[in-house]
Design a protein around this motif. Structure first.
Motif, short mmCIF file in Angstrom:
data_model
loop_
_atom_site.label_atom_id
_atom_site.label_comp_id
_atom_site.label_asym_id
_atom_site.label_seq_id
_atom_site.Cartn_x
_atom_site.Cartn_y
_atom_site.Cartn_z
N ALA A 5 0.83 -1.21 0.00
CA ALA A 5 0.00 0.00 0.00
C ALA A 5 0.86 1.25 0.00
O ALA A 5 0.60 2.22 -0.70
CB ALA A 5 -0.93 -0.02 1.22
N SER A 6 1.95 1.22 0.81
CA SER A 6 2.79 2.41 0.89
C SER A 6 3.60 2.63 -0.38
O SER A 6 4.04 3.73 -0.66
CB SER A 6 3.74 2.29 2.09
OG SER A 6 4.60 1.18 1.92
N ALA A 7 3.78 1.52 -1.15
CA ALA A 7 4.56 1.63 -2.38
C ALA A 7 3.76 2.24 -3.52
O ALA A 7 4.31 2.64 -4.52
CB ALA A 7 5.08 0.25 -2.79
N GLN A 8 2.43 2.29 -3.37
CA GLN A 8 1.60 2.88 -4.42
C GLN A 8 1.93 4.36 -4.55
O GLN A 8 2.21 5.04 -3.57
CB GLN A 8 0.12 2.69 -4.10
CG GLN A 8 -0.35 1.25 -4.23
CD GLN A 8 -1.81 1.11 -3.91
OE1 GLN A 8 -2.45 2.06 -3.50
NE2 GLN A 8 -2.34 -0.08 -4.09
N GLN A 9 1.88 4.87 -5.79
CA GLN A 9 2.28 6.24 -6.04
C GLN A 9 1.33 7.23 -5.36
O GLN A 9 0.12 7.18 -5.53
CB GLN A 9 2.33 6.51 -7.53
CG GLN A 9 2.94 7.84 -7.89
CD GLN A 9 3.18 7.97 -9.38
OE1 GLN A 9 2.51 7.33 -10.17
NE2 GLN A 9 4.13 8.79 -9.76
N GLN A 10 1.93 8.14 -4.62
CA GLN A 10 1.16 9.19 -3.98
C GLN A 10 0.71 10.21 -5.04
O GLN A 10 1.46 10.48 -5.98
CB GLN A 10 2.02 9.88 -2.93
CG GLN A 10 1.29 10.95 -2.13
CD GLN A 10 2.21 11.64 -1.14
OE1 GLN A 10 3.42 11.51 -1.23
NE2 GLN A 10 1.65 12.38 -0.20
N PRO A 11 -0.49 10.76 -4.92
CA PRO A 11 -0.90 11.81 -5.87
C PRO A 11 0.11 12.95 -5.90
O PRO A 11 0.72 13.29 -4.88
CB PRO A 11 -2.25 12.26 -5.32
CG PRO A 11 -2.77 11.08 -4.57
CD PRO A 11 -1.56 10.43 -3.97
N PHE A 12 0.27 13.54 -7.08
CA PHE A 12 1.29 14.57 -7.24
C PHE A 12 1.10 15.71 -6.26
O PHE A 12 2.06 16.18 -5.63
CB PHE A 12 1.28 15.10 -8.68
CG PHE A 12 2.16 16.29 -8.88
CD1 PHE A 12 3.54 16.17 -8.80
CD2 PHE A 12 1.62 17.55 -9.13
CE1 PHE A 12 4.38 17.29 -8.95
CE2 PHE A 12 2.45 18.66 -9.31
CZ PHE A 12 3.82 18.53 -9.21
N ILE A 13 -0.13 16.21 -6.12
CA ILE A 13 -0.38 17.35 -5.23
C ILE A 13 0.05 17.02 -3.81
O ILE A 13 0.70 17.83 -3.13
CB ILE A 13 -1.86 17.77 -5.27
CG1 ILE A 13 -2.27 18.21 -6.69
CG2 ILE A 13 -2.13 18.89 -4.27
CD1 ILE A 13 -1.55 19.42 -7.22
N GLY A 14 -0.27 15.82 -3.35
CA GLY A 14 0.13 15.41 -2.00
C GLY A 14 1.64 15.30 -1.84
O GLY A 14 2.18 15.57 -0.76
#
Length: 575
Positions: free
Chosen positions: A23-32
């Motif tokens: 889950a943590s490896a999933q790409q964070q949204p750019f804005i975040g």
């Protein structure tokens, strides 16, 4: 501490850890991601000279259809100026991939590669898939299809080494005569525009592509092309806030990564005479950044356009765009001059070092988010096959099938008989069309006719005589121009003949053109059945034949109001 003696406890714990890591490896949204400490961004920023920090905000034009001398000249700009990115225009996918690899070798910091891909790579490149225009997508009722299209567009962009799409177009096209937006918009209903634009954006961003809603604060109600002159929006602040800005506000809430600013003079928002919105600090910083809370990339529309250079020549537009709050200056007339003038403005304390630092780091953060911190050259093996894959082609047809809008005549379509004598007519063409060919397989007792857009009166009269012996008449109206304008370029006699054909019994008409063209064909509303099919492409012609031959049910709804007969939201959903 409790000790677990169950033999399943350890495997479950390991599974939990793996799921957590996944889950943590999933790409964070750019804005975040912009609020995170980023060591790569900090490190790159520290190594850049003052000149090259400014250069990171400049994106220059690139083509692969202008010959080697042009390609080499762009390479020299990259080598000498170390600009932040490229915007590719016309060319071919293989040539572009090769050139991207060449250009990236010249850049000390990997280049962010952008394109205008409102309908995918096919908007700019030959030998690639063109998805439907946004006006066509506006008719679709299943937004999951548009999200899926966004995912495929992202995959294709990334496959050729591009990381940013100047799309979606989120202008509300409430002026049928708009010469520059029009079919590029999802329609004239702000809610539909917002929903469709967000679905497309979310699909692209889920695939790791940066997106750019354009053209803020809204280019839909203009009758001037900002490529040629400076349009003016004469509306009140309340009107602009409630209508034009609505889709952008919703896209910002949904996490869009970028917003492109239009070249428009808007007195209600900035009273400076002849000032384009691209150069307006009250509009960009005051409204977009402060009031709407947008934290992502602010991109200027092309700085070479007459809408911005007409009143601010010789590089003044570049400096003012920088001072207004743009993060990326797209297509300066002279990037070297722009860098020099912006540095001069900084020495005069017209902008703070912290402001420059924040913008440069935002651009570097975008490069990090798309993976350029681990840049890999484009693998050109099987490139054409990968971007022209069968599932993507099938999706194009699926989108077309979902868009066709039956404006009237579901009962007539139910009554059409495959064995009756049927005339298959295509208007605006000089050869047999896919529409006629596909219908001919179903209507076995049929005869094809085609009518050029300038057919003589004598030939028309002969055709009308010949049609008297037919039980059913199925017509396609085709706009064969490169882009679908609001009015057909048919002669007035051909338009009159369409009205005559529409009044004949058992006539079905499919309009493979901009839906606004229906308003310029008085009498077409008398047809027994009428289908809006939005564009000339083969997939739309096939989609229409599927409905006429009862293979699928019509499901599209009109995304614009055409006239009093056919208004926004109309469309018979067949059961």
């Amino acid at each position: 501490m409790t000790v677990c003696k169950n033999q399943f406890c350890l495997p479950l714990l390991l599974l939990f850890c793996l799921l957590t890591l996944g889950a943590s490896a999933q790409q964070q949204p750019f804005i975040g991601s912009l609020t995170d400490q980023n060591h790569w961004v900090d490190s790159v920023y520290k190594k850049l000279t003052k000149r090259r920090r400014v250069a990171q905000l400049l994106f220059v034009r690139a083509h692969t259809n202008k010959g080697q001398a042009y390609a080499d000249s762009v390479g020299q700009v990259i080598k000498d100026q170390q600009v932040g990115g490229l915007v590719f225009f016309q060319g071919g996918p293989g040539r572009q991939a090769d050139l991207v690899n060449t250009y990236q070798k010249l850049a000390h910091v990997p280049l962010l590669v952008a394109m205008d891909g409102e309908w995918g790579l096919g908007m700019r490149l030959d030998s690639t898939i063109a998805f439907p225009y946004q006006m066509t997508l506006g008719a679709i009722q299943d937004n999951k299809l548009i999200y899926k299209m966004g995912q495929e567009v992202a995959a294709q962009f990334k496959r050729i080494g591009a990381q940013m799409n100047f799309a979606p177009d989120m202008d509300v096209n409430n002026n049928p005569d708009n010469p520059v937006i029009n079919y590029r918009s999802f329609g004239d209903n702000k809610y539909n525009v917002a929903e469709k634009g967000i679905a497309y954006m979310q699909g692209m961003q889920s695939g790791g592509l940066l997106t750019t809603a354009k053209h803020f604060p809204g280019h839909g109600d203009t009758n001037v092309d900002s490529h040629q002159d400076l349009p003016q929006l004469p509306f009140s602040k309340d009107r602009l806030d409630s209508l034009e800005e609505y889709p952008f506000r919703e896209a910002i809430k949904a996490g869009i990564s970028g917003v492109m600013i239009a070249h428009m003079n808007i007195p209600a928002l900035d009273t400076t005479a002849k000032l384009p919105s691209t150069l307006s600090r009250p509009i960009i910083t005051g409204i977009l950044k402060d009031s709407l809370g947008f934290k992502g990339l602010v991109v200027s529309d092309a700085m070479e356009m007459k809408g911005v250079t007409k009143f601010f020549p010789n590089g003044e537009a570049d400096v003012r765009a920088f001072l207004a709050g743009n993060d990326i200056l797209e297509l300066s007339e002279d990037s070297k001059r722009a860098i020099k003038l912006i540095r001069k403005a900084m020495r005069h304390d017209e902008i703070t070092k912290d402001e420059l630092k924040a913008r440069v780091k935002k651009v570097l953060s975008a490069k990090y988010w798309v993976g350029l911190n681990h840049y890999q050259p484009v693998n050109t093996t099987n490139l054409s096959a990968d971007i022209n894959n069968a599932p993507a082609k099938a999706l194009v047809q699926q989108l077309g099938d979902a868009a066709v809008t039956l404006l009237k005549g579901d009962s007539l379509i139910d009554r059409l008989d495959a064995n009756k004598r049927t005339a298959l007519i295509s208007i605006g063409v000089t050869a047999l069309t896919p529409y006629q060919q596909a219908l001919g397989h179903y209507f076995t007792n049929s005869m094809p006719f085609y009518i050029p857009k300038d057919m003589s009166v004598a030939d028309m009269n002969t055709l009308l005589q010949n049609l008297k012996g037919y039980d059913q008449i199925i017509i396609g109206i085709h706009d064969m121009r490169l882009r679908p304008a609001s009015k057909l370029d048919y002669t007035s006699n051909v338009k009159l003949m369409i009205a005559q054909l529409a009044s004949l019994p058992n006539t079905v008409i499919s309009v493979f053109a901009n839906p606004y063209t229906i308003a310029g064909l008085p009498g077409i509303e008398k047809a027994g059945a009428l289908l809006a099919c939005y564009q000339k492409d083969d997939f739309m012609q096939i989609a229409a034949t599927k409905i006429i031959t009862k293979q699928i049910k019509a499901a599209g709804k009109l995304p614009v109001s055409v006239n009093l007969y056919f208004t926004n939201g109309m469309g018979i959903v067949m059961r």
